[in-house]
Design an enzyme around this catalytic site. Structure first.
Site, PDB file in Angstrom:
ATOM      1  N   ASP A  67       0.804  -1.219   0.000  1.00 13.53           N
ATOM      2  CA  ASP A  67       0.000   0.000   0.000  1.00 13.53           C
ATOM      3  C   ASP A  67       0.838   1.271   0.000  1.00 13.53           C
ATOM      4  O   ASP A  67       2.068   1.224   0.178  1.00 13.53           O
ATOM      5  CB  ASP A  67      -0.970  -0.007   1.198  1.00 13.53           C
ATOM      6  CG  ASP A  67      -0.298  -0.436   2.500  1.00 13.53           C
ATOM      7  OD1 ASP A  67       0.940  -0.462   2.560  1.00 13.53           O
ATOM      8  OD2 ASP A  67      -1.024  -0.745   3.460  1.00 13.53           O
ATOM      9  N   ASP A 136      -7.595  -2.710  14.422  1.00 14.69           N
ATOM     10  CA  ASP A 136      -8.988  -3.054  14.078  1.00 14.69           C
ATOM     11  C   ASP A 136      -9.055  -4.258  13.136  1.00 14.69           C
ATOM     12  O   ASP A 136     -10.106  -4.564  12.586  1.00 14.69           O
ATOM     13  CB  ASP A 136      -9.674  -1.849  13.427  1.00 14.69           C
ATOM     14  CG  ASP A 136      -8.929  -1.350  12.194  1.00 14.69           C
ATOM     15  OD1 ASP A 136      -7.919  -1.995  11.797  1.00 14.69           O
ATOM     16  OD2 ASP A 136      -9.345  -0.334  11.613  1.00 14.69           O
ATOM     17  N   HIS A 138      -7.307  -4.583  10.284  1.00 14.18           N
ATOM     18  CA  HIS A 138      -7.047  -4.346   8.859  1.00 14.18           C
ATOM     19  C   HIS A 138      -5.711  -4.945   8.423  1.00 14.18           C
ATOM     20  O   HIS A 138      -4.769  -5.042   9.203  1.00 14.18           O
ATOM     21  CB  HIS A 138      -7.173  -2.861   8.480  1.00 14.18           C
ATOM     22  CG  HIS A 138      -6.054  -1.960   8.909  1.00 14.18           C
ATOM     23  ND1 HIS A 138      -6.184  -1.002   9.878  1.00 14.18           N
ATOM     24  CD2 HIS A 138      -4.786  -1.845   8.465  1.00 14.18           C
ATOM     25  CE1 HIS A 138      -5.056  -0.347  10.017  1.00 14.18           C
ATOM     26  NE2 HIS A 138      -4.175  -0.845   9.167  1.00 14.18           N
ATOM     27  N   GLU A 143      -9.609  -1.642   5.440  1.00 11.91           N
ATOM     28  CA  GLU A 143     -10.275  -1.345   6.705  1.00 11.91           C
ATOM     29  C   GLU A 143     -11.475  -2.276   6.899  1.00 11.91           C
ATOM     30  O   GLU A 143     -11.968  -2.873   5.927  1.00 11.91           O
ATOM     31  CB  GLU A 143     -10.745   0.115   6.688  1.00 11.91           C
ATOM     32  CG  GLU A 143      -9.606   1.129   6.651  1.00 11.91           C
ATOM     33  CD  GLU A 143      -8.909   1.311   8.008  1.00 11.91           C
ATOM     34  OE1 GLU A 143      -8.865   0.355   8.804  1.00 11.91           O
ATOM     35  OE2 GLU A 143      -8.407   2.420   8.247  1.00 11.91           O
TER      36      GLU A 143
HETATM   37  C1  GLP Z   1      -0.621   0.424   8.497  1.00  8.56           C
HETATM   38  C2  GLP Z   1      -0.210  -0.450   7.329  1.00  8.56           C
HETATM   39  C3  GLP Z   1      -0.450  -1.902   7.643  1.00  8.56           C
HETATM   40  C4  GLP Z   1       0.144  -2.247   8.993  1.00  8.56           C
HETATM   41  C5  GLP Z   1      -0.524  -1.419  10.056  1.00  8.56           C
HETATM   42  C6  GLP Z   1      -0.005  -1.706  11.451  1.00  8.56           C
HETATM   43  O1  GLP Z   1      -1.982   0.649   8.532  1.00  8.56           O
HETATM   44  N1  GLP Z   1      -0.870  -0.099   6.120  1.00  8.56           N
HETATM   45  O2  GLP Z   1       0.147  -2.702   6.619  1.00  8.56           O
HETATM   46  O3  GLP Z   1      -0.024  -3.607   9.265  1.00  8.56           O
HETATM   47  O4  GLP Z   1      -0.249  -0.066   9.756  1.00  8.56           O
HETATM   48  O5  GLP Z   1       1.085  -0.883  11.727  1.00  8.56           O
HETATM   49  P1  GLP Z   1       2.151  -1.120  12.832  1.00  8.56           P
HETATM   50  O6  GLP Z   1       2.963  -2.263  12.380  1.00  8.56           O
HETATM   51  O7  GLP Z   1       2.958   0.148  12.865  1.00  8.56           O
HETATM   52  O8  GLP Z   1       1.430  -1.395  14.086  1.00  8.56           O
END
Ligand code: GLP
Length: 260
Positions: A67, A136, A138, A143
């Site tokens: 993404d 959440d 995702h 989402e």
């Molecule tokens: C973002 C990314 C996800 C990731 C999530 C969790 O939303 N698009 O791919 O899994 O963050 O982030 P973190 O690893 O910083 O908790």
């Protein structure tokens, strides 16, 4: 689903790195699906160490990131393009021409997303997709209530995700509302999925994904339908799993031939 509960993120990341290294050694032209966020950073550090000290060779590999934020280019410090450059690509020998990340500055988002899907297919498909998980549930930026069959497209972030990710930006107001993300259908086509989750903040999402019903309200729960998923957890993210003792026993008693 294989649930791997380790004492800490470093150990979990070493396990995940071992899986990826074995894949790359077996298939030097492996197609890797990569993720951003804080979670995969220790995994990338371990892959860099393996590249430097053990000769792990990425020169034949291709990568596709999940993404990117709409409106952020490589020069923006919080763009995922920049994140990947700093945390992995600048320290390994993956050829720049075979690195793919959705372009946050594209002028034609639907055409760009369709081309992204096409290039994943033309590469032969993703061999192993690395995932984090949002608090959440995702995955990528899919989402809750995202279609479980979705493909690469634009999404709108929830306020919760914008605040969770605000620490990468100067202020929460700077977190874009729109993103481009691989769809859940896209992720499900990867031949193997490695989901990493660390910390208490992920415990509910992990429990829902593993032991809850399959529902678009927790997008990661669709992974129950994938034949080859490994979840790398620490004690905290695993703390709300009702069957955690069983998962531990399974992992500790795996037959040798099943170890990567
Ligand atoms: C973002 C990314 C996800 C990731 C999530 C969790 O939303 N698009 O791919 O899994 O963050 O982030 P973190 O690893 O910083 O908790």
């Amino acid at each position: 689903m294989e649930i791997i509960i380790t004492s800490d993120p470093a150990t979990a990341s070493q396990e995940a790195a071992r899986f990826l290294a074995a894949l790359i050694r077996k298939k030097p032209v492996a197609v890797l699906g990569l993720a951003t966020g804080s979670t995969p950073v220790p995994l990338y550090r371990e892959l860099i160490r393996m590249h430097r000290e053990e000769g792990l060779d990425f020169s034949g590999c291709t990568s596709f990131n999940l993404d990117e934020y709409v409106g952020l280019g490589a020069d923006h410090p919080a763009s995922y393009r920049r994140f990947m450059q700093e945390n992995l690509f600048s320290s390994i020998n993956l050829p720049a021409a075979r690195i793919h990340i959705p372009d946050g500055l594209t002028q034609d988002i639907p055409a760009h997303c369709a081309a992204y899907e096409k290039s994943i297919a033309e590469s032969g498909g993703i061999d192993a997709q690395v995932l984090g998980i949002g608090s959440d549930g995702h995955v990528g930026f899919n989402e809750p209530t995202s279609s479980l069959a979705s493909r690469t497209r634009i999404k709108t972030l929830t306020q919760r995700t914008r605040s969770d990710n605000a620490h990468f930006f100067a202020s929460e107001n700077d977190v874009p509302h729109h993103v481009i993300t691989m769809g859940i259908g896209t992720i499900m086509e990867a031949r193997a999925v490695l989901l990493l989750a660390f910390g208490e903040n992920k415990a509910d999402a992990v429990a829902g994904a593993v032991e809850g019903p399959i529902t678009a309200s927790n997008p990661a729960s669709i992974l129950q339908m994938h034949p080859t998923v490994k979840l790398y957890l620490d004690e905290k993210s695993a703390s709300k799993l009702a069957r955690r003792d069983y998962y531990r026993w399974v992992f500790e008693n795996k037959p040798d031939w099943q170890r990567d």
